[in-house]
Design an enzyme around this catalytic site. Sequence first.
Site, short mmCIF file in Angstrom:
data_model
loop_
_atom_site.label_atom_id
_atom_site.label_comp_id
_atom_site.label_asym_id
_atom_site.label_seq_id
_atom_site.Cartn_x
_atom_site.Cartn_y
_atom_site.Cartn_z
N ILE A 54 86.70 42.31 2.61
CA ILE A 54 86.85 41.95 4.02
C ILE A 54 88.19 41.25 4.25
O ILE A 54 88.57 40.36 3.47
CB ILE A 54 85.72 40.99 4.48
N HIS A 56 89.35 38.66 6.33
CA HIS A 56 88.72 37.65 7.18
C HIS A 56 89.64 37.21 8.31
O HIS A 56 90.86 37.11 8.13
CB HIS A 56 88.34 36.42 6.35
N VAL A 179 97.20 35.45 -22.76
CA VAL A 179 97.99 34.26 -23.10
C VAL A 179 97.08 33.31 -23.87
O VAL A 179 95.95 33.03 -23.45
CB VAL A 179 98.50 33.58 -21.81
N CYS A 409 85.35 65.51 -10.04
CA CYS A 409 84.26 64.68 -9.50
C CYS A 409 83.75 65.38 -8.24
O CYS A 409 84.47 65.47 -7.25
CB CYS A 409 84.77 63.29 -9.17
N CYS A 446 76.25 60.19 -7.91
CA CYS A 446 75.69 60.53 -9.23
C CYS A 446 76.08 59.48 -10.28
O CYS A 446 75.69 59.59 -11.43
CB CYS A 446 76.10 61.94 -9.66
C1 LIG Z 1 81.60 37.95 -4.59
C2 LIG Z 1 82.98 37.83 -4.01
C3 LIG Z 1 83.26 38.22 -2.71
C4 LIG Z 1 84.51 38.09 -2.16
N1 LIG Z 1 84.79 38.61 -0.93
C5 LIG Z 1 86.03 38.48 -0.42
C6 LIG Z 1 86.36 39.07 0.83
O1 LIG Z 1 85.58 39.78 1.42
N2 LIG Z 1 87.58 38.83 1.34
C7 LIG Z 1 88.49 38.05 0.72
O2 LIG Z 1 89.53 37.82 1.28
N3 LIG Z 1 88.24 37.55 -0.50
C8 LIG Z 1 87.04 37.77 -1.09
N4 LIG Z 1 86.77 37.29 -2.33
C9 LIG Z 1 87.80 36.56 -3.05
C10 LIG Z 1 88.77 37.48 -3.76
O3 LIG Z 1 88.10 38.52 -4.42
C11 LIG Z 1 89.55 36.63 -4.75
O4 LIG Z 1 90.06 35.52 -4.07
C12 LIG Z 1 90.70 37.38 -5.38
O5 LIG Z 1 90.28 38.61 -5.89
C13 LIG Z 1 91.29 36.51 -6.47
O6 LIG Z 1 92.30 37.23 -7.10
P1 LIG Z 1 93.03 36.60 -8.35
O7 LIG Z 1 94.12 37.52 -8.69
O8 LIG Z 1 93.36 35.18 -8.08
O9 LIG Z 1 91.92 36.57 -9.48
P2 LIG Z 1 91.48 37.79 -10.46
O10 LIG Z 1 91.35 39.05 -9.73
O11 LIG Z 1 90.26 37.29 -11.18
O12 LIG Z 1 92.69 37.92 -11.46
C14 LIG Z 1 92.96 36.96 -12.45
C15 LIG Z 1 93.50 37.73 -13.63
O13 LIG Z 1 93.92 36.81 -14.63
C16 LIG Z 1 93.67 37.40 -15.88
N5 LIG Z 1 93.63 36.38 -16.93
C17 LIG Z 1 92.73 35.40 -17.10
N6 LIG Z 1 93.03 34.70 -18.20
C18 LIG Z 1 94.14 35.24 -18.74
C19 LIG Z 1 94.91 34.96 -19.90
N7 LIG Z 1 94.60 33.99 -20.76
N8 LIG Z 1 96.01 35.74 -20.15
C20 LIG Z 1 96.34 36.75 -19.31
N9 LIG Z 1 95.62 37.06 -18.21
C21 LIG Z 1 94.54 36.32 -17.92
C22 LIG Z 1 92.31 38.07 -15.67
O14 LIG Z 1 92.03 39.06 -16.65
C23 LIG Z 1 92.44 38.62 -14.28
O15 LIG Z 1 92.88 39.95 -14.25
C24 LIG Z 1 85.52 37.47 -2.92
C25 LIG Z 1 85.26 37.11 -4.25
C26 LIG Z 1 84.03 37.33 -4.80
C27 LIG Z 1 83.79 37.04 -6.24
#
Ligand SMILES: Cc1cc2nc3c(=O)[nH]c(=O)nc-3n(C[C@H](O)[C@H](O)[C@H](O)COP(=O)(O)OP(=O)(O)OC[C@H]3O[C@@H](n4cnc5c(N)ncnc54)[C@H](O)[C@@H]3O)c2cc1C
Length: 490
Positions: A54, A56, A179, A409, A446
């Site tokens: 979403i 937001h 890391v 697919c 599927c």
């Molecule tokens: C249930 C749910 C519903 C949500 N709905 C929404 C929504 O509708 N709208 C919205 O705006 N937001 C939503 N969010 C929030 C949104 O999904 C997150 O804020 C966003 O995806 C975060 O992205 P990120 O890159 O910070 O984290 P991530 O996508 O988790 O990426 C972090 C990355 O760091 C990597 N990493 C971790 N440790 C290491 C390491 N030691 N070395 C190298 N790499 C590492 C991981 O493998 C991962 O790929 C939702 C989240 C959830 C869980």
Amino acid sequence: MKVVKSMKYDVIIIGAGVTGSAVAREVSRQNRSVLVLEKNADVCEGSSKANSGIVHGGYDAKPGTMKAKMNVRGNELMEETCRTLDVPFKRNESLVLAFSQEDVDGLRELLARGEENGVPGLSIIYRDELLELEPNLSDKAYAALRVPTGGIVCPFELTMGFAENAAMNGVEFHLAEPVTAIAPAADGQEGYQVTTTKDTYEAKIVINAAGVYADKIHAMVSKVPMSITARRGEYCLCDKSVGNLVSRTIFQLPGKLGKGVLVTPTAHGNILIGPNAEDIEDKEGTCTTAEGLAEILAKAADSVKTVPSRQVITSFAGLRAHEAGGDFIIREAEDAKNFIDVAGIESPGLTSAPAIGEYVAGLLQEMDPVSLKENFIAERKRVLQISGMSAEEKAAMIRENPAFANVICRCETVTEGEILAAIHRPLGATTLDGVKRRTRAGMGRCGAGFCSTRVVAILARELGISPEEVTKFGGDSKILVSEGEEVSAE
Ligand SMILES: Cc1cc2nc3c(=O)[nH]c(=O)nc-3n(C[C@H](O)[C@H](O)[C@H](O)COP(=O)(O)OP(=O)(O)OC[C@H]3O[C@@H](n4cnc5c(N)ncnc54)[C@H](O)[C@@H]3O)c2cc1C
């Protein structure tokens, strides 16, 4: 001549979710060398692959917080971002339902908060108008906050769009390279040595975008406490045959742990129901539970007349990275110069990603100004989708490359030509899930039963490996075993 890659970078970004990838793309406008280190075998393997998708409006976050600022700015930037990166996005509006007159006070609070945050066009509407907009709402639906700026986006394409575009502009991505340690740079120089399972790199500036692990990465350089809890949210995804159940995103009033259970169309025409919210210890705990799925389906029944539970084609769970303070942390660590945390990026992190990228790129310019690239490439095209083409367009594609006639697919009508394009592109797919997220092969009803072995065969042929070596998502997630090979009972 063998090309020796530089081990020194201006910037290292840890994590290739939507946050790290958005930051990488915005920083790639600047004349800096950038390396992204990702522990998983592909981009978009953390929270960014399992959320509601979403965009937001920004009425929920407390005024003045980073969450509020990034949400509203991210929403503003989303349309143009998705246009330039060819990401499916629709401004489909959101409705936050009230089930009684008392609940309307809650809507008024949200409206006031939204207006303070700068969200345009908010209004409260009552049952008659509500049913004109969404005839399948439940008998309980009494009133709603109408949010015209609400939208839906494909989270995979948004993340891959940022990452691929960053790669097109010179950012290096090292996947499957976690890391493991960070130390001050050698000989008292500015910056850090970042060690992974494979190598050690140096960078002037390190950006921590590690999602639920951001507290662990932060603790490698800083003594200032940071604590990230994994807050699980479970979902049911319904078949496209019920895709017209609602056209807007239907929320209920938010609770203490999040925005509550929603019913929404996805950017690809399915219906998504969920999430619940449960704090868990395990930062990898993305399994679903019978109780959790029952809870979301029961709650969805308050929003819509008939919950399409017989049309559920899959269930999944994602982990929100909840920081104890409840806000996004986007700043240089107090006791670690040139180390920027981008942590606690729970919802609305997907919406905020374009704004977070912009903000962090700005921070870098304040810390260490450089010139901008004159040859920055702003646009990226996703893998073309033959299913949406006219008969003439399809025929032209097939004349050019017969692989576009070979449907792999059947549920989503994805051809071999599209899978080849997904594999042979910047940051191309190397796993079954990688192909799925880039082409939708395996996303249909599927459950990939028909196409997965055929995708494995294509991946093996194109990557020059044996079918037994192809994985679902890297690491030990093998799909096939050789005759006589022992299989672990786990
Ligand atoms: C249930 C749910 C519903 C949500 N709905 C929404 C929504 O509708 N709208 C919205 O705006 N937001 C939503 N969010 C929030 C949104 O999904 C997150 O804020 C966003 O995806 C975060 O992205 P990120 O890159 O910070 O984290 P991530 O996508 O988790 O990426 C972090 C990355 O760091 C990597 N990493 C971790 N440790 C290491 C390491 N030691 N070395 C190298 N790499 C590492 C991981 O493998 C991962 O790929 C939702 C989240 C959830 C869980």
